[in-house]
Design a protein around this motif. Structure first.
Motif, PDB file in Angstrom:
ATOM      1  N   UNK A   9       0.830  -1.204   0.000  1.00 21.78           N
ATOM      2  CA  UNK A   9       0.000   0.000   0.000  1.00 21.78           C
ATOM      3  C   UNK A   9       0.870   1.262   0.000  1.00 21.78           C
ATOM      4  N   UNK A  10       1.905   1.251   0.837  1.00 23.40           N
ATOM      5  CA  UNK A  10       2.777   2.429   0.949  1.00 23.40           C
ATOM      6  C   UNK A  10       3.480   2.714  -0.376  1.00 23.40           C
ATOM      7  N   UNK A  11       3.939   1.657  -1.063  1.00 26.38           N
ATOM      8  CA  UNK A  11       4.627   1.839  -2.339  1.00 26.38           C
ATOM      9  C   UNK A  11       3.684   2.365  -3.419  1.00 26.38           C
ATOM     10  N   UNK A  12       2.491   1.779  -3.512  1.00 26.61           N
ATOM     11  CA  UNK A  12       1.523   2.241  -4.526  1.00 26.61           C
ATOM     12  C   UNK A  12       1.137   3.698  -4.269  1.00 26.61           C
ATOM     13  N   UNK A  13       1.038   4.038  -3.004  1.00 27.47           N
ATOM     14  CA  UNK A  13       0.674   5.420  -2.659  1.00 27.47           C
ATOM     15  C   UNK A  13       1.726   6.407  -3.168  1.00 27.47           C
ATOM     16  N   UNK A  14       2.996   5.954  -3.172  1.00 31.17           N
ATOM     17  CA  UNK A  14       4.095   6.814  -3.661  1.00 31.17           C
ATOM     18  C   UNK A  14       4.206   6.772  -5.179  1.00 31.17           C
ATOM     19  N   UNK A  15       3.347   5.974  -5.817  1.00 31.93           N
ATOM     20  CA  UNK A  15       3.405   5.887  -7.278  1.00 31.93           C
ATOM     21  C   UNK A  15       4.439   4.892  -7.758  1.00 31.93           C
ATOM     22  N   UNK A  16       4.890   4.002  -6.850  1.00 35.80           N
ATOM     23  CA  UNK A  16       5.823   2.956  -7.264  1.00 35.80           C
ATOM     24  C   UNK A  16       5.066   1.640  -7.390  1.00 35.80           C
ATOM     25  N   UNK A  71      -9.272  -3.051  -6.959  1.00 37.73           N
ATOM     26  CA  UNK A  71     -10.187  -3.292  -5.841  1.00 37.73           C
ATOM     27  C   UNK A  71      -9.415  -3.562  -4.560  1.00 37.73           C
ATOM     28  N   UNK A  72      -8.320  -4.292  -4.703  1.00 40.38           N
ATOM     29  CA  UNK A  72      -7.468  -4.584  -3.544  1.00 40.38           C
ATOM     30  C   UNK A  72      -6.931  -3.276  -2.957  1.00 40.38           C
ATOM     31  N   UNK A  73      -6.448  -2.401  -3.836  1.00 39.66           N
ATOM     32  CA  UNK A  73      -5.846  -1.146  -3.371  1.00 39.66           C
ATOM     33  C   UNK A  73      -6.891  -0.173  -2.833  1.00 39.66           C
ATOM     34  N   UNK A  74      -8.113  -0.283  -3.341  1.00 37.21           N
ATOM     35  CA  UNK A  74      -9.164   0.654  -2.913  1.00 37.21           C
ATOM     36  C   UNK A  74      -9.493   0.515  -1.436  1.00 37.21           C
ATOM     37  N   UNK A  75      -9.092  -0.631  -0.832  1.00 32.97           N
ATOM     38  CA  UNK A  75      -9.340  -0.768   0.603  1.00 32.97           C
ATOM     39  C   UNK A  75      -8.636   0.356   1.371  1.00 32.97           C
ATOM     40  N   UNK A  76      -7.465   0.776   0.865  1.00 33.10           N
ATOM     41  CA  UNK A  76      -6.688   1.779   1.596  1.00 33.10           C
ATOM     42  C   UNK A  76      -6.516   3.079   0.803  1.00 33.10           C
ATOM     43  N   UNK A  77      -6.467   2.961  -0.518  1.00 34.93           N
ATOM     44  CA  UNK A  77      -6.221   4.144  -1.343  1.00 34.93           C
ATOM     45  C   UNK A  77      -7.523   4.517  -2.040  1.00 34.93           C
ATOM     46  N   UNK A  78      -8.085   5.631  -1.615  1.00 33.31           N
ATOM     47  CA  UNK A  78      -9.412   6.004  -2.114  1.00 33.31           C
ATOM     48  C   UNK A  78      -9.386   6.391  -3.592  1.00 33.31           C
ATOM     49  N   UNK A  79     -10.439   5.993  -4.353  1.00 29.84           N
ATOM     50  CA  UNK A  79     -10.521   6.415  -5.752  1.00 29.84           C
ATOM     51  C   UNK A  79     -10.601   7.939  -5.850  1.00 29.84           C
ATOM     52  N   UNK A  80      -9.981   8.496  -6.870  1.00 23.38           N
ATOM     53  CA  UNK A  80     -10.002   9.949  -7.067  1.00 23.38           C
ATOM     54  C   UNK A  80      -9.864  10.202  -8.558  1.00 23.38           C
ATOM     55  N   UNK A  81     -10.823  10.907  -9.116  1.00 24.11           N
ATOM     56  CA  UNK A  81     -10.818  11.086 -10.568  1.00 24.11           C
ATOM     57  C   UNK A  81      -9.681  11.997 -11.028  1.00 24.11           C
ATOM     58  N   UNK A  82      -9.064  11.614 -12.146  1.00 22.93           N
ATOM     59  CA  UNK A  82      -8.003  12.427 -12.728  1.00 22.93           C
ATOM     60  C   UNK A  82      -7.998  12.265 -14.235  1.00 22.93           C
ATOM     61  N   UNK A  83      -7.108  12.989 -14.898  1.00 20.83           N
ATOM     62  CA  UNK A  83      -7.070  12.970 -16.362  1.00 20.83           C
ATOM     63  C   UNK A  83      -6.119  11.908 -16.917  1.00 20.83           C
ATOM     64  N   UNK A  84      -6.514  11.358 -18.071  1.00 18.25           N
ATOM     65  CA  UNK A  84      -5.613  10.534 -18.866  1.00 18.25           C
ATOM     66  C   UNK A  84      -5.147  11.418 -20.021  1.00 18.25           C
ATOM     67  N   UNK A  85      -3.842  11.621 -20.117  1.00 10.39           N
ATOM     68  CA  UNK A  85      -3.293  12.521 -21.132  1.00 10.39           C
ATOM     69  C   UNK A  85      -2.492  11.700 -22.139  1.00 10.39           C
ATOM     70  N   UNK A  86      -2.721  11.963 -23.418  1.00  5.27           N
ATOM     71  CA  UNK A  86      -1.959  11.267 -24.461  1.00  5.27           C
ATOM     72  C   UNK A  86      -0.818  12.156 -24.935  1.00  5.27           C
TER      73      UNK A  86
END
Length: 395
Positions: A85-92, A209-224
């Protein structure tokens, strides 16, 4: 008679491991590790560990060896799940299977085995162990498994000399079909059982779904990002020295939303990883879009069209000093030294020619060919002639 504790997982590989050791005259004890029953992070209604522990028990009965279940779920949550969870939160993007071997199977589990008077701990990994006397001392080697399709040495890339001393890998000389054949001949219930998928001990996981237990969904942009983005076509500068060159090529591209066009929305940058294609749900492009970068600070996902998009490729990566690990401690590089190796940045990737460069702050790994989707948090492992010498977490 030497005593061996086998991590019986309820699969065919560990079943055959126990069977072979018994045939070789060892006193064998089977232990099943229960690592997951945390209902606060439900993954599915299935309960794979129950079925697996039953299969492991039936195999132990068949082989006539003592068997028990050990509950390591607390340590697993602390050392593996919380870390993830900690790593995903940092974007790793972490690799829980590598950690699971270092922290659980060959640490917590090994301690239990040694308390039971074990001389060795054996697992059903497709890899081999070698030994050589160097300067009067035994040095243990981690070698690739004979079955190229199944070689699992990468997952053990963080083991230490101390852990290898006590480890046995009885099926490392065999291929998967041979293992299944032995299981059939020994009439083991696991002979035809499918290989387990997904996370070490947890089974199949739908990651968002696994990560959503701790990391809340938050809408953002997909940029090409277009394929002719300015950073891809700028001229390579002249370098004052080799380290400056390595640093330049190890530095990833940086993007802002202005560099491309917004093509969709996502529910959280930390659910995505470089090189990912699935889950973007953006149509209207000739080739599929791939994630080329995520930014958890601005919650933006940057994508490129096609798997040859330049944003996916680099030929150099960096491992900081704290994250360098040598299995072969006698080969550790000093500052300024280099070593020609073969390396991989993910399991099942073919080995690629590379050079290690040791600098003051860490270690650069420079590949001859550009690598796709070098992802921070994953492990790079380096080899020489089938032997895994060391590894590190990509910075």
């Amino acid at each position: 008679m030497k005593r061996v504790v086998v991590g019986l997982s309820g699969g065919v590989d560990s079943s055959v491991t126990a069977h072979l050791l018994k045939e070789q005259g060892f006193e064998v004890i089977g232990l099943f590790m229960k690592n997951w029953h945390d209902d606060s992070v439900t993954i599915s209604n299935e309960c794979p560990w129950l079925e697996d522990s039953n299969d492991a028990m039936i195999v132990a009965e068949k082989l006539g060896i003592p068997f028990q279940v050990v509950d390591l779920s607390e340590q697993y949550k602390e050392r593996i799940v919380d870390y993830m969870f900690a790593e995903y939160e940092k974007g790793r993007t972490p690799n829980p299977d590598v950690l699971c071997n270092r922290e659980i199977k060959f640490d917590v589990f090994m301690d239990i085995a040694l308390k039971l008077g074990a001389d060795y701990v054996a697992t059903g990994h497709y890899c081999r162990k070698g030994e050589e006397i160097i300067d009067g001392k035994p040095v243990y080697k981690l070698l690739a498994g004979k079955d190229n399709n199944k070689d699992q040495s990468y997952f053990l890339c963080q083991l230490s000399q101390e852990q290898l001393t006590k480890a046995l890998f009885p099926i490392g000389e065999l291929t998967k079909p041979e293992v299944r054949e032995i299981a059939k001949e020994a009439d083991l219930i696991t002979a035809e059982k499918k290989d387990s998928q997904g996370l070490c001990f947890i089974g199949k996981v739908r990651l968002p779904e696994f990560l959503q237990q701790k990391l809340q969904p938050k809408e953002g942009n997909i940029v090409q990002i277009p394929s002719d983005f300015s950073q891809y076509i700028k001229e390579t500068p002249k370098f004052v020295n080799k380290e400056a060159e390595l640093d330049y090529f190890a530095t990833k591209f940086s993007y802002s939303e202005e560099d491309g066009k917004v093509v969709g929305k996502h529910q959280g940058a930390h659910y995505f990883t470089k090189g990912q294609r699935k889950g973007l749900n953006v149509g209207g492009t000739k080739e599929a879009l791939y994630v080329i970068e995520t930014d958890v600070n601005t919650n933006t996902i940057y994508t490129g069209e096609g798997k040859n998009h330049q944003g996916l490729y680099r030929n150099t990566l960096f491992v900081s000093n704290e994250e360098i690990h040598w299995i072969r401690e006698d080969l550790v590089l000093n500052i300024g030294e280099i070593m020609e190796v073969e390396a991989r940045i993910r399991y099942r990737q073919a080995l690629e020619k590379a050079t290690l460069h040791k600098v003051d702050t860490g270690l650069y790994v420079q590949f001859v060919n550009k690598q796709s989707a070098i992802q921070e948090g994953q492990f790079v492992a380096w080899y020489k002639n089938e032997e895994l010498l060391g590894s590190g977490v990509i910075s």
